[in-house]
Each structure stands twice: as structure tokens, then as C-alpha cells.
Design a protein around this motif. Structure first.
Motif, mmCIF file in Angstrom:
data_model
loop_
_atom_site.group_PDB
_atom_site.id
_atom_site.type_symbol
_atom_site.label_atom_id
_atom_site.label_comp_id
_atom_site.label_asym_id
_atom_site.label_seq_id
_atom_site.Cartn_x
_atom_site.Cartn_y
_atom_site.Cartn_z
ATOM 1 N N LYS A 30 0.861 -1.173 0.000
ATOM 2 C CA LYS A 30 0.000 0.000 0.000
ATOM 3 C C LYS A 30 0.897 1.222 0.000
ATOM 4 C CE LYS A 30 -3.540 2.518 2.587
ATOM 5 N NZ LYS A 30 -4.358 2.578 3.832
ATOM 6 N N GLN A 31 0.866 1.958 -1.090
ATOM 7 C CA GLN A 31 1.777 3.085 -1.241
ATOM 8 C C GLN A 31 1.379 4.251 -0.340
ATOM 9 O OE1 GLN A 31 1.719 3.770 -5.497
ATOM 10 N NE2 GLN A 31 3.431 2.368 -5.810
ATOM 11 N N GLY A 32 2.389 4.893 0.225
ATOM 12 C CA GLY A 32 2.150 6.018 1.120
ATOM 13 C C GLY A 32 2.149 7.357 0.416
ATOM 14 N N GLY A 33 2.498 7.366 -0.863
ATOM 15 C CA GLY A 33 2.459 8.607 -1.636
ATOM 16 C C GLY A 33 3.613 9.549 -1.367
ATOM 17 N N LEU A 34 4.749 9.019 -0.907
ATOM 18 C CA LEU A 34 5.890 9.885 -0.610
ATOM 19 C C LEU A 34 6.381 10.578 -1.876
ATOM 20 C CD1 LEU A 34 7.691 10.471 1.928
ATOM 21 C CD2 LEU A 34 9.346 8.897 0.926
ATOM 22 N N GLU A 35 6.635 11.876 -1.765
ATOM 23 C CA GLU A 35 7.112 12.649 -2.897
ATOM 24 C C GLU A 35 8.482 13.237 -2.601
ATOM 25 O OE1 GLU A 35 4.257 15.612 -3.910
ATOM 26 O OE2 GLU A 35 2.736 14.162 -4.563
#
Length: 607
Positions: free
Chosen positions: A286-291
């Protein structure tokens, strides 16, 4: 630190040899009719039966490894009542195993202790059965239930203090799995274990490994990592995960992602991270969306100075456009950038080449193509093979600077063997050569990068910049070492290097008390380390990392610990102004598709 990729490839090359050389194999007989796995494992880290032959050891196959150290794990479904004794053990076959998960087997062979990385590494050993004779009794059996590893079951204390009579080794100490995290993991060595809903704290690397934590609140930061903030903050919840499945199926995770559901398999130990869950079942990513972060643009009156380790950059690399984009967009085109690990014109080819003008030409052109300024650069070619790093690569530090914003004060005479000095003119400090190198004949710099010093001018004010790349941590005992606390032998050289840089800064300040001096680069040590204290000695410098909240102090991720290696240290005149800003720009260390293993740093201030 050395490139994680380079160090890992070298270690894997000798893995098969080490599997034999590091194993203790004797042939004294032992009565084995009633020997069970927990008897082999015992209540310490090493088997009481090491070196002895055993026969008819019963177990259910829980995992099969067909690569690297080939073999399989078995577990006794009839556990004893002692929490210190593991019920699992690895059977080393050397060739591809012919058993399957769920097979009930009996194994005869020799009990040995294999030390991943070799006995000189200081690593703990893995209890295993070697030279096995294997009999499959039945197939399709239920695998023993996986033992849960979670925040409640892993103690908050990391490791016991080693036995002084044994040189600090913990091998002979009775395991206390309810007291120490490392003892808890050791008591499960070889057993089927599971974790659930674990947050990723170390991104997937090229060797299909990642790190998770079973303690999501332990020294957590806002981007999902777990911060290593002191020598007693080892972060007990960290656990490495590999996979027994296909490489293509392994998740490509970033820090802050979560492995939802259950990840389960045998608990192994290896030289690249210690206790490792070798998964035959892995959770859903489940990706955490880190940018990737972008720093702000410096104001007109601010000088922006950055440091960036570009990880063995040479003309054959495919990362120039990516590095250029990082400098132009994520770092907002700093006025000065000190680069570490610029290789010579033919990279690792060991033919005596030391010039790096083609490497730099390609990078400067890529920056311009990315919309950045037309940077100029200064450096000093090292003596061939004298500065460490990848053999033949001749890595060095380089100054990049934007001539539309800042000028470089060139003073001829600097070369690989000439020491830069400090003089005084019109009440101001000035370098004898620029660029120059600090005391290159000093033994502190043996087989290591010599600091590059340059004198810049910004809006009529001189700024002295010292670009560093200190000796790596190679040779230090790991956090999960047999020896507790582990020895950090590499510090000796860095301490000498820090003392030399500190002394040079004091020379500048003796000539000009309020001189603006910046020492920066890959210091290869923490902001709380003795290395940093020696750099800061007598207030000559101060690590600007300390201006950030503790949870934001990191530029590198190693074995699931977010930590500081790259630093920018400033002289009193810059610190007193209270108008400087510091930013560790996280674009690499937390990501599986990193172009370097280091995050760059940016300092902005008004000279």
C-alpha cells in the motif's frame, strides 16, 4: 560510506566461499537418538553441539532457498517450554535442495556455526546442519504456525552488554528474549515467523530487500522513517525482509509505504542487515504517496550553498539528466554546489587516468539543458589510486558555482600534493592557493579524499568553502554484531580528519575573526558523533543540522535507520546571524529508484 551497491556486489561475489570458510565443521560423534532442534539451538547464540554429528533430526520444511546459501529450513512442531530455544534450524545443502515446503524429514549431518561475512566481520553466527543426509518421511504436512513478531513481543532494549572476558561477545550469554530485542530475534532463528501491516522504513534496494518496522511509533518521522538519533537509539522494531519468491514479484516500496496483511517465512540472519524474514508469503504493498522534496529558491541577498554526493558519477552513467534535474529543480540551482564522488573520465577503468573534465562537462551541459545556469567548476585531480573509493575511479570533490551570482577567487599553485595555507591582507584572510587541498601529506588522508578549499566572493564578501568526503564506515562492527556495544574502528581516521579540518578553519579565523567559513560534504558520521564534535572544537564550526528538529535530521537510510552522514558546518559569524536556513532535501535516500544513496543539503544565508 562506500556505495551500498558496490560493497554489496563485492560481498556477494565471495558468499559461496564464505559459506564454507566461515563454518565450524568438526567430526566428533554425538548421541543423536533423542536430539531435537531445540537441543541443537540451545539457550545461547551458539549451539552446544557445534562440531558434532547428529542423526535423525526431525522437522517440517518451512522454506526452501535455491539461491545464494542454498538449503532449507526445518521446524520441530513439538516445541519445548523454554522461550530461549529456537525450534527451527537451517540445513545447508550447497546445491539446489530437493525437498518441498510441508515435507516431514529427518536430517543427519554436522552441526556448525556459519558466520555471514566471515569471522573477522564481527557478525553473529547462524546455527545450521551441514553435509546433510535427508530422508523425506511424508509430504503435504501443515507447516508449524508462524510466531508473531510485533511491538508487544519485541523488547525496547536492543542488546545485552557483551562478556568482557570474551572480548565483548554476547555469544556465550544465556538468551533473555523478554529483555533484549536481539535475544528475542535469536530465540526465533530458523523458525517460521510473521509480521503484519508493517510500515516500510528502508526502500526496496537492487537486491530485492526492504526494511520494515513492527514498532510504528518508534522514533518515527513525518515521512515514515525511523530516526537513528544516538548510539543508544538502535530502533528495535526494524526487520529486513527478503523473498523466497520470484524477483519480479517483490514489491518496489518507498519509505512510508505499508505491507498490508501478513508477511511470513523463516527468520534468517545475514551480513547485510542481521535478522531477516525470508518471506514465502509477503504482504500487499500500500503506497504512502511519498514525494521528492523541493527546497525554496534563495533570495537575491542570500547565498545558497549545497552539498551533494552523486555516487561514483562518470561519463558512462545514465543519470546525468536526473542529477541535473535534481540540482535545477529540487535544489533550485544553488549558487555553490560541492559535489562528492565525481569519478575520472573513464570511471572504474584502472589505467592511470585522473582527469575528470569530461565528467564535469557532461554534468554542466545537462544542468544547462535542464534549464539551470551555466555553472563553472573548480577541482584538483588526485594522485592516481591515492584517494580511495572504487579502484580506478579516482573520486574527488568538485566546486560548481553560478558565475552570474558568485565569483571564484583563483590563485594558482594548487595541486594534489601542495598544502593550502592562509595569509592576511588588508585585514582579511586569504588562501595561498585557490582551489587548494588541506595538508594532503597528513596521514589522516591516507587512501581517503583530501579536503578541497576554495575562496568565493558574493556581493563583495569573501566566503571560504571546504568540500569534504571523509573516510567511510567500512570495517565497523554492525549494530547487530556479536560484540556489544559494537566497535567503530573507522572513527579513528575520521577523528584525525576532523581535527585537521578544524585546525585549518582556526587558521582562517585567526586571520579574520568574523570570516564566513563553511565546511560541508559527506562527513560519513552522525551529527552527534565524536567526529562532529572534533569538527566543532572550540566553537570554530557548528553543524547546521542541529538547527532542525531531531526527527528531520537525516540524509541517508541504512538498514532501516534514517540517519545523518552529510553535513554542512558553519563558522560563528554565520551562526550568529540567526538568519541562515538549512534544508536536507529528501530526493534519494527514501526511494527505491534513487540516483544516489545520499540526500543533498542546502544552506542559505546572507554574508
Amino acid at each position: 560510506m562506500p556505495s551500498k551497491r558496490t560493497a554489496r556486489i563485492g560481498a556477494l561475489t565471495v558468499a559461496a566461499i564464505c559459506s564454507t570458510v566461515s563454518a565450524v565443521v568438526l567430526t566428533s560423534p554425538a548421541e543423536a537418538d533423542s536430539i531435537r532442534i531445540h537441543d541443537i539451538q540451545g539457550t545461547t547464540r551458539t549451539s552446544p553441539l557445534a562440531g558434532q554429528q547428529v542423526t535423525g533430526v526431525e522437522g517440517i520444511v518451512t522454506g526452501v532457498r535455491t539461491y545464494g546459501s542454498r538449503g532449507f529450513w526445518i521446524q520441530d512442531p513439538k516445541a519445548d517450554a523454554d522461550p530461549a530455544t529456537s525450534e527451527g534450524v537451517f540445513v545447508f545443502t550447497s546445491s539446489r535442495p530437493t525437498v518441498s515446503v510441508g515435507d516431514a524429514v529427518t536430517v543427519s549431518g554436522t552441526v556448525s556455526e556459519f558466520v555471514p561475512g566471515g569471522t573477522s566481520s564481527g557478525n553473529q553466527s547462524v546455527t545450521q546442519i551441514t553435509r546433510p543426509t535427508i530422508t523425506v518421511v511424508s509430504t503435504g504436512n501443515a507447516v508449524p504456525a508462524a510466531t508473531v513478531i510485533d511491538a508487544k513481543s519485541v523488547p525496547n532494549r536492543y542488546a545485552p552488554v557483551g562478556d568482557t572476558a570474551a572480548g565483548g561477545s554476547v555469544n556465550g550469554l544465556t538468551l533473555a528474549p523478554a529483555t533484549y530485542a536481539l535475544d528475542r530475534y535469536e530465540s526465533l532463528e530458523g523458525m517460521n515467523v510473521q509480521v503484519a501491516d508493517t510500515r516500510v522504513v528502508g526502500a526496496t534496494d537492487p537486491f530485492t530487500e526492504l526494511w520494515v518496522t513492527v514498532k510504528p511509533r518508534e522514533n518515527a518521522n513525518r515521512r515514515g522513517g525511523t530516526v537513528y538519533g544516538s548510539y543508544t537509539s538502535q530502533n528495535t522494531g526494524r526487520l529486513q525482509i527478503q523473498s523466497l519468491g520470484a524477483v519480479a514479484d517483490f514489491p518496489k516500496a518507498n519509505v512510508g509505504d505499508v505491507l498490508k496483511g501478513t508477511s511470513a517465512g523463516p527468520l534468517d540472519y545475514n551480513q547485510f542487515g542481521g535478522y531477516t524474514l525470508v518471506a514465502n508469503q509477503i504482504g500487499t504493498l500500500k503506497q504512502g504517496g511519498l514525494e521528492r522534496e523541493t527546497t525554496r529558491k534563495q533570495r537575491r541577498g542570500e547565498l545558497a550553498v549545497a552539498t551533494y554526493n552523486v555516487e561514483n558519477l562518470d561519463p558512462s552513467d545514465a543519470t546525468f539528466a536526473d542529477h541535473a534535474a535534481a540540482i535545477v529543480h529540487n535544489l533550485q540551482s544553488p549558487d555553490i554546489v560541492t559535489l562528492e564522488e565525481i569519478q575520472d573520465n573513464n570511471g572504474a577503468t584502472n589505467d592511470g587516468t585522473v582527469a575528470a573534465d569530461q565528467t564535469m562537462k557532461k554534468l554542466v551541459e545537462a544542468i544547462t539543458a535542464a534549464g539551470g545556469p551555466t555553472y563553472e567548476w573548480r577541482s584538483i585531480d588526485p594522485v592516481n589510486l591515492a584517494d580511495g573509493g572504487e579502484p580506478g575511479g579516482n573520486i574527488r570533490q568538485v566546486f560548481l558555482f553560478n558565475p552570474e551570482r558568485v565569483s571564484f577567487t583563483d590563485r594558482a599553485g594548487g595541486d594534489a600534493s601542495t598544502a593550502v595555507g592562509v595569509t592576511k591582507a588588508y585585514g582579511k584572510a586569504r588562501l595561498t592557493v585557490s582551489p587548494g587541498r588541506i595538508d594532503p601529506a597528513n596521514a589522516a588522508w591516507t587512501n581517503s579524499r583530501k579536503p578541497l578549499v576554495g575562496e568565493f566572493s558574493f556581493r563583495g564578501k569573501s566566503v571560504f568553502v571546504i568540500a569534504n568526503h571523509f573516510a567511510s564506515k567500512g570495517g565497523d562492527q554492525s549494530l547487530h554484531s556479536e560484540f556489544q556495544p559494537p566497535k567503530r574502528s573507522s572513527e579513528t581516521q575520521r577523528h584525525l580528519q576532523a581535527t585537521a579540518v578544524n585546525s585549518f578553519v582556526k587558521e582562517i579565523l585567526a586571520k579574520e575573526k568574523n570570516a564566513d567559513v563553511i565546511a560541508l560534504g559527506d562527513i560519513n558520521d552522525f551529527e552527534f558523533s565524536d567526529t562532529a564534535e572534533l569538527l566543532e572544537n572550540d566553537g570554530a564550526l557548528w553543524s547546521a543540522f542541529k538547527s532542525l528538529p531531531k526527527s528531520e535530521r537525516y540524509s541517508y537510510v541504512f538498514q532501516g535507520n534514517t540517519q545523518v552522514l552529510d553535513q554542512i558546518l558553519i563558522s560563528p559569524s554565520i551562526r550568529r546571524s540567526c538568519e541562515f536556513t538549512y534544508d536536507s532535501v529528501h530526493i534519494n535516500s527514501e526511494f527505491n529508484d534513487q540516483i544516489s544513496d545520499h540526500d543533498p543539503q542546502v544552506l542559505r544565508f546572507e554574508p
